[in-house]
Motif scaffolding. Structure first.
Motif, PDB file in Angstrom:
ATOM      1  N   ALA A  30      47.115  48.406   2.384  1.00  0.00           N
ATOM      2  CA  ALA A  30      48.204  47.815   3.158  1.00  0.00           C
ATOM      3  C   ALA A  30      49.571  48.130   2.559  1.00  0.00           C
ATOM      4  O   ALA A  30      50.578  48.122   3.263  1.00  0.00           O
ATOM      5  N   ASP A  31      49.600  48.393   1.256  1.00  0.00           N
ATOM      6  CA  ASP A  31      50.838  48.717   0.549  1.00  0.00           C
ATOM      7  C   ASP A  31      50.528  49.717  -0.553  1.00  0.00           C
ATOM      8  O   ASP A  31      49.368  50.007  -0.830  1.00  0.00           O
ATOM      9  N   ASP A  32      51.573  50.183  -1.227  1.00  0.00           N
ATOM     10  CA  ASP A  32      51.394  51.059  -2.375  1.00  0.00           C
ATOM     11  C   ASP A  32      50.821  50.271  -3.551  1.00  0.00           C
ATOM     12  O   ASP A  32      51.014  49.059  -3.657  1.00  0.00           O
ATOM     13  N   GLU A  33      50.165  50.987  -4.438  1.00  0.00           N
ATOM     14  CA  GLU A  33      49.640  50.404  -5.674  1.00  0.00           C
ATOM     15  C   GLU A  33      50.792  49.810  -6.487  1.00  0.00           C
ATOM     16  O   GLU A  33      51.890  50.336  -6.500  1.00  0.00           O
ATOM     17  N   PHE A  34      50.512  48.680  -7.162  1.00  0.00           N
ATOM     18  CA  PHE A  34      51.552  48.048  -7.975  1.00  0.00           C
ATOM     19  C   PHE A  34      50.971  47.569  -9.306  1.00  0.00           C
ATOM     20  O   PHE A  34      49.769  47.642  -9.527  1.00  0.00           O
ATOM     21  N   ASN A  35      51.826  47.082 -10.194  1.00  0.00           N
ATOM     22  CA  ASN A  35      51.486  46.528 -11.508  1.00  0.00           C
ATOM     23  C   ASN A  35      50.930  47.597 -12.445  1.00  0.00           C
ATOM     24  O   ASN A  35      49.728  47.799 -12.541  1.00  0.00           O
ATOM     25  N   PRO A  36      51.805  48.271 -13.178  1.00  0.00           N
ATOM     26  CA  PRO A  36      51.375  49.365 -14.064  1.00  0.00           C
ATOM     27  C   PRO A  36      50.396  48.941 -15.165  1.00  0.00           C
ATOM     28  O   PRO A  36      49.584  49.730 -15.610  1.00  0.00           O
ATOM     29  N   THR A  37      50.452  47.689 -15.628  1.00  0.00           N
ATOM     30  CA  THR A  37      49.554  47.264 -16.707  1.00  0.00           C
ATOM     31  C   THR A  37      48.154  46.951 -16.204  1.00  0.00           C
ATOM     32  O   THR A  37      47.177  47.132 -16.925  1.00  0.00           O
ATOM     33  N   SER A  38      48.046  46.463 -14.993  1.00  0.00           N
ATOM     34  CA  SER A  38      46.744  46.165 -14.393  1.00  0.00           C
ATOM     35  C   SER A  38      46.819  46.549 -12.912  1.00  0.00           C
ATOM     36  O   SER A  38      46.978  45.695 -12.045  1.00  0.00           O
ATOM     37  N   PRO A  39      46.713  47.852 -12.612  1.00  0.00           N
ATOM     38  CA  PRO A  39      46.947  48.338 -11.248  1.00  0.00           C
ATOM     39  C   PRO A  39      46.109  47.622 -10.185  1.00  0.00           C
ATOM     40  O   PRO A  39      44.917  47.399 -10.366  1.00  0.00           O
ATOM     41  N   ALA A  40      46.789  47.271  -9.105  1.00  0.00           N
ATOM     42  CA  ALA A  40      46.144  46.582  -7.988  1.00  0.00           C
ATOM     43  C   ALA A  40      46.788  47.049  -6.689  1.00  0.00           C
ATOM     44  O   ALA A  40      47.833  47.706  -6.693  1.00  0.00           O
ATOM     45  N   HIS A  49      45.022  40.583  -3.596  1.00  0.00           N
ATOM     46  CA  HIS A  49      45.053  41.975  -4.058  1.00  0.00           C
ATOM     47  C   HIS A  49      43.708  42.343  -4.682  1.00  0.00           C
ATOM     48  O   HIS A  49      42.873  41.476  -4.931  1.00  0.00           O
ATOM     49  N   PHE A  50      43.523  43.642  -4.944  1.00  0.00           N
ATOM     50  CA  PHE A  50      42.250  44.130  -5.463  1.00  0.00           C
ATOM     51  C   PHE A  50      42.516  45.135  -6.578  1.00  0.00           C
ATOM     52  O   PHE A  50      43.392  45.996  -6.459  1.00  0.00           O
ATOM     53  N   ALA A  51      41.754  45.034  -7.672  1.00  0.00           N
ATOM     54  CA  ALA A  51      41.931  45.924  -8.820  1.00  0.00           C
ATOM     55  C   ALA A  51      41.593  47.366  -8.447  1.00  0.00           C
ATOM     56  O   ALA A  51      40.520  47.649  -7.903  1.00  0.00           O
ATOM     57  N   VAL A  52      42.493  48.268  -8.768  1.00  0.00           N
ATOM     58  CA  VAL A  52      42.348  49.685  -8.436  1.00  0.00           C
ATOM     59  C   VAL A  52      41.147  50.307  -9.147  1.00  0.00           C
ATOM     60  O   VAL A  52      40.512  51.221  -8.626  1.00  0.00           O
ATOM     61  N   GLU A  53      40.798  49.787 -10.348  1.00  0.00           N
ATOM     62  CA  GLU A  53      39.686  50.366 -11.110  1.00  0.00           C
ATOM     63  C   GLU A  53      38.357  50.290 -10.353  1.00  0.00           C
ATOM     64  O   GLU A  53      37.428  51.028 -10.659  1.00  0.00           O
ATOM     65  N   PHE A  54      38.263  49.412  -9.351  1.00  0.00           N
ATOM     66  CA  PHE A  54      37.039  49.269  -8.564  1.00  0.00           C
ATOM     67  C   PHE A  54      37.149  49.916  -7.186  1.00  0.00           C
ATOM     68  O   PHE A  54      36.377  49.607  -6.287  1.00  0.00           O
ATOM     69  N   LEU A  55      38.126  50.790  -7.015  1.00  0.00           N
ATOM     70  CA  LEU A  55      38.333  51.466  -5.735  1.00  0.00           C
ATOM     71  C   LEU A  55      38.248  52.976  -5.912  1.00  0.00           C
ATOM     72  O   LEU A  55      38.672  53.513  -6.927  1.00  0.00           O
TER      73      LEU A  55
END
Length: 128
Positions: A30-40, A49-55
């Motif tokens: 729905a939006d761009d990835e955010f939060n450089p320390t814990s990308p979501a 939001h959803f953690a990028v590491e699981f996508l």
């Protein structure tokens, strides 16, 4: 992921509870990835939001017929099954390593007890 997710990117979930609950579902960012320390990232139709590491980003081909859609769903399900099988292999290897570590710990405890008993025996003999 090496490249940041962008609004409109299509992704699937993996190696988490939500992945099992949503097997085969393709999500749209729905939006761009955010939060450089814990990308979501926020996903359309997902609460919060959803953690990028699981996508995993996927390339979704243009679907022109129901048969194309069916074939694409089957392909994605097969990829997920393969990924889950690999994860099961890693889990089994980890369980084997854990069993070995537990056995070694038990053996170490037995040796420690034997050493303490020997030490007591030596002290008792020395005290005579």
């Amino acid at each position: 992921m090496s490249k940041k997710l962008k609004k409109g990117d299509m992704v699937v979930m993996h190696t988490c509870l939500e992945a099992k609950l949503n097997e085969g579902r393709v999500w749209k960012c729905a939006d761009d990835e955010f939060n450089p320390t814990s990308p979501a990232v926020f996903l359309e139709g997902f609460s919060g939001h959803f953690a990028v590491e699981f996508l995993q980003k996927v390339d979704v081909p243009v679907i022109e017929s129901e048969m194309d859609l069916y074939n694409e769903i089957q392909r994605l399900k097969q990829e997920l099954r393969f990924s889950n099988k690999k994860n099961e292999q890693y889990l089994n290897e980890w369980k084997k390593a854990e069993i070995q570590a537990n056995r070694q710990t038990e053996q170490l405890a037995d040796v420690t007890i034997e050493l303490k008993n020997l030490q007591r025996s030596l002290l008792m003999e020395a005290g005579k």
